[in-house]
Design a protein around this motif. Structure first.
Motif, PDB file in Angstrom:
ATOM      1  N   SER A 109       2.845  -4.269   0.076  1.00 27.37           N
ATOM      2  CA  SER A 109       1.886  -5.372   0.011  1.00 27.37           C
ATOM      3  C   SER A 109       2.543  -6.735   0.127  1.00 27.37           C
ATOM      4  O   SER A 109       1.861  -7.730   0.392  1.00 27.37           O
ATOM      5  N   GLY A 110       3.872  -6.790  -0.057  1.00 30.28           N
ATOM      6  CA  GLY A 110       4.569  -8.073   0.019  1.00 30.28           C
ATOM      7  C   GLY A 110       5.334  -8.270   1.313  1.00 30.28           C
ATOM      8  O   GLY A 110       5.827  -9.374   1.572  1.00 30.28           O
ATOM      9  N   HIS A 111       5.430  -7.219   2.148  1.00 31.06           N
ATOM     10  CA  HIS A 111       6.137  -7.381   3.420  1.00 31.06           C
ATOM     11  C   HIS A 111       5.521  -6.569   4.564  1.00 31.06           C
ATOM     12  O   HIS A 111       5.034  -7.136   5.541  1.00 31.06           O
ATOM     13  N   LEU A 112       5.531  -5.233   4.426  1.00 29.70           N
ATOM     14  CA  LEU A 112       5.107  -4.377   5.536  1.00 29.70           C
ATOM     15  C   LEU A 112       3.711  -4.717   6.060  1.00 29.70           C
ATOM     16  O   LEU A 112       3.529  -4.985   7.257  1.00 29.70           O
ATOM     17  N   MET A 113       2.699  -4.687   5.174  1.00 31.88           N
ATOM     18  CA  MET A 113       1.330  -4.927   5.647  1.00 31.88           C
ATOM     19  C   MET A 113       1.113  -6.389   6.052  1.00 31.88           C
ATOM     20  O   MET A 113       0.491  -6.647   7.096  1.00 31.88           O
ATOM     21  N   ILE A 147       0.374   3.908   6.711  1.00 34.76           N
ATOM     22  CA  ILE A 147       1.502   3.090   6.246  1.00 34.76           C
ATOM     23  C   ILE A 147       2.760   3.463   7.032  1.00 34.76           C
ATOM     24  O   ILE A 147       3.518   2.596   7.482  1.00 34.76           O
ATOM     25  N   GLU A 148       2.974   4.758   7.215  1.00 32.13           N
ATOM     26  CA  GLU A 148       4.149   5.226   7.960  1.00 32.13           C
ATOM     27  C   GLU A 148       4.094   4.726   9.409  1.00 32.13           C
ATOM     28  O   GLU A 148       5.112   4.271   9.956  1.00 32.13           O
ATOM     29  N   ALA A 149       2.916   4.795  10.018  1.00 30.37           N
ATOM     30  CA  ALA A 149       2.756   4.309  11.396  1.00 30.37           C
ATOM     31  C   ALA A 149       3.018   2.806  11.468  1.00 30.37           C
ATOM     32  O   ALA A 149       3.691   2.324  12.397  1.00 30.37           O
ATOM     33  N   PHE A 163      -5.496 -18.314   1.657  1.00 29.05           N
ATOM     34  CA  PHE A 163      -6.140 -18.677   2.930  1.00 29.05           C
ATOM     35  C   PHE A 163      -6.414 -17.465   3.812  1.00 29.05           C
ATOM     36  O   PHE A 163      -7.121 -17.578   4.810  1.00 29.05           O
ATOM     37  N   TYR A 164      -5.890 -16.286   3.420  1.00 35.37           N
ATOM     38  CA  TYR A 164      -6.200 -15.072   4.180  1.00 35.37           C
ATOM     39  C   TYR A 164      -6.013 -13.852   3.282  1.00 35.37           C
ATOM     40  O   TYR A 164      -5.021 -13.750   2.561  1.00 35.37           O
ATOM     41  N   THR A 165      -6.992 -12.955   3.329  1.00 36.77           N
ATOM     42  CA  THR A 165      -6.916 -11.684   2.597  1.00 36.77           C
ATOM     43  C   THR A 165      -6.995 -10.555   3.614  1.00 36.77           C
ATOM     44  O   THR A 165      -7.890 -10.544   4.467  1.00 36.77           O
ATOM     45  N   THR A 166      -6.064  -9.616   3.530  1.00 31.93           N
ATOM     46  CA  THR A 166      -6.017  -8.532   4.517  1.00 31.93           C
ATOM     47  C   THR A 166      -7.141  -7.526   4.297  1.00 31.93           C
ATOM     48  O   THR A 166      -7.706  -7.444   3.208  1.00 31.93           O
ATOM     49  N   PRO A 167      -7.442  -6.710   5.311  1.00 31.21           N
ATOM     50  CA  PRO A 167      -8.319  -5.550   5.099  1.00 31.21           C
ATOM     51  C   PRO A 167      -7.631  -4.578   4.130  1.00 31.21           C
ATOM     52  O   PRO A 167      -6.432  -4.705   3.855  1.00 31.21           O
ATOM     53  N   GLY A 168      -8.358  -3.583   3.630  1.00 29.85           N
ATOM     54  CA  GLY A 168      -7.810  -2.641   2.658  1.00 29.85           C
ATOM     55  C   GLY A 168      -6.910  -1.585   3.284  1.00 29.85           C
ATOM     56  O   GLY A 168      -7.029  -1.260   4.466  1.00 29.85           O
ATOM     57  N   TYR A 169      -5.999  -1.069   2.488  1.00 29.63           N
ATOM     58  CA  TYR A 169      -5.096   0.011   2.910  1.00 29.63           C
ATOM     59  C   TYR A 169      -4.647   0.782   1.667  1.00 29.63           C
ATOM     60  O   TYR A 169      -4.759   0.298   0.545  1.00 29.63           O
ATOM     61  N   PHE A 170      -4.164   2.011   1.850  1.00 31.38           N
ATOM     62  CA  PHE A 170      -3.631   2.792   0.724  1.00 31.38           C
ATOM     63  C   PHE A 170      -2.315   2.171   0.262  1.00 31.38           C
ATOM     64  O   PHE A 170      -1.490   1.776   1.090  1.00 31.38           O
ATOM     65  N   GLU A 206      -6.901   2.829  -3.167  1.00 28.35           N
ATOM     66  CA  GLU A 206      -7.512   3.388  -1.956  1.00 28.35           C
ATOM     67  C   GLU A 206      -7.786   2.284  -0.940  1.00 28.35           C
ATOM     68  O   GLU A 206      -7.757   2.510   0.266  1.00 28.35           O
ATOM     69  N   LYS A 207      -8.075   1.087  -1.443  1.00 31.67           N
ATOM     70  CA  LYS A 207      -8.352  -0.055  -0.569  1.00 31.67           C
ATOM     71  C   LYS A 207      -7.639  -1.280  -1.130  1.00 31.67           C
ATOM     72  O   LYS A 207      -8.263  -2.245  -1.560  1.00 31.67           O
ATOM     73  N   PHE A 208      -6.309  -1.189  -1.126  1.00 34.70           N
ATOM     74  CA  PHE A 208      -5.509  -2.286  -1.669  1.00 34.70           C
ATOM     75  C   PHE A 208      -5.434  -3.424  -0.651  1.00 34.70           C
ATOM     76  O   PHE A 208      -5.674  -3.208   0.546  1.00 34.70           O
ATOM     77  N   LYS A 209      -5.110  -4.607  -1.107  1.00 35.83           N
ATOM     78  CA  LYS A 209      -5.067  -5.764  -0.201  1.00 35.83           C
ATOM     79  C   LYS A 209      -3.878  -6.671  -0.522  1.00 35.83           C
ATOM     80  O   LYS A 209      -3.343  -6.639  -1.626  1.00 35.83           O
TER      81      LYS A 209
END
Length: 302
Positions: free
Chosen positions: A161-165, A291-293, A229-236, A128-131
């Motif tokens: 998690s390895g490219h798109l986000m 994710i689609e957007a 050095f950087y952690t993204t905000p959460g996403y599905f 629900e809140k992956f990073k």
């Protein structure tokens, strides 16, 4: 003793009887061998997963889960590895696979390619809140902006998690990976990204936080050398997806099996730990609209 001519009369009669018996048996069995084969095929649940880790690791993680699903569904469960992310999407929509562990982006690709003929059943609560995490060995890199002019690796091109986000967050930081970085590469998998960064092949890389945490816990990465050095905000992110033509009864059995996994039970705990899940929860296609957007905005979804 019977006359010789009576024997010649009985042979065609016997052949006709045999033919009629064979026809009757085929009728009872569904009129054709194809129907029998289809009936047998329905007893096997063909499962796969995006290859975001080494094939041996995916097999190891799935084995106890596969045995559990066999008990819960009464079907034989077969894990079928695929060569790349695209193959997992094509395998499901072309009916060569029945259920796939997708990332958010591969689910969206399957949804679009199949014209909404896929259904996400469950996800880990963690999804629900992956990073994603950005890692480096370079002492001059401390924030995303420091990546300008550096070499960088994503995971697979179809990885959420390895490219798109990671690409989305770079763009949000006004960094175009294709023009502002010295060189970008695609490692193909999260563990391969760590290997590329730690081996000095690139200055930095981005990967799934779950795989990073696992490699750190297993002492397979030297955190004195490689750092986040950087952690993204959460996403599905990840989910288990099936085709829309799967019988509703089977969909329910599979969903109930995942939702019934309980960490307080020893056997279930092993399965959950291998899946890096505290528990599974229901999910739905609407969860992946962001994710689609993001995929459209990054130019990765046509």
């Amino acid at each position: 003793m019977l006359p010789t001519h009576s024997l010649h009369i009985s042979r065609p009669s016997r052949r006709r009887s045999t033919a009629l018996l064979a026809a009757g048996l085929l009728g009872l069995l569904g009129f054709s061998g194809v129907s029998i084969a289809q009936s047998q095929a329905q007893q096997v649940l063909r499962v796969s997963a995006i290859p975001d880790e080494a094939p041996t690791e995916l097999q190891r993680k799935f084995k106890p889960l596969g045995a559990y699903l066999e008990k819960k569904t009464g079907m034989k469960v077969e894990f079928i590895p695929v060569t790349d992310y695209a193959a997992s999407v094509e395998g499901l929509i072309n009916k060569k696979l029945d259920m796939v562990w997708f990332g958010g982006f591969t689910f969206v690709q399957a949804k679009v390619r199949s014209k909404d003929q896929v259904i996400p059943l469950v996800q880990r609560e963690e999804d629900e809140k992956f990073k994603s995490v950005f890692i480096t060995t370079n002492k001059d890199i401390h924030k995303l902006e420091d990546l300008k002019g550096k070499t960088f690796t994503f995971g697979s091109e179809s990885s959420t998690s390895g490219h798109l986000m990671p690409r989305s967050y770079l763009l949000a930081a006004k960094i175009n990976p294709d023009t502002d970085l010295k060189r970008i590469a695609f490692s193909g998998a999260h563990d391969a990204t760590v290997a590329a960064v730690s081996g000095g092949k690139v200055d930095a890389g981005a990967l799934n936080i779950s795989v990073w945490d696992k490699l750190v816990a297993q002492n397979k990465v030297d955190t004195k050398q490689v750092r986040v050095f950087y952690t993204t905000p959460g996403y599905f992110d990840y989910n288990w997806t099936v085709r829309a033509d799967m019988p509703a009864e089977l969909r329910k059995k599979i969903t109930d099996a995942f939702l019934s996994l309980d960490a307080s039970k020893a056997e279930d705990k092993e399965i959950l730990e291998l899946q890096r899940a505290s528990r599974f929860i229901p999910t739905k296609a609407e969860n992946y609209k962001a994710i689609e957007a993001a995929a459209h905005n990054a130019g990765l979804l046509k």
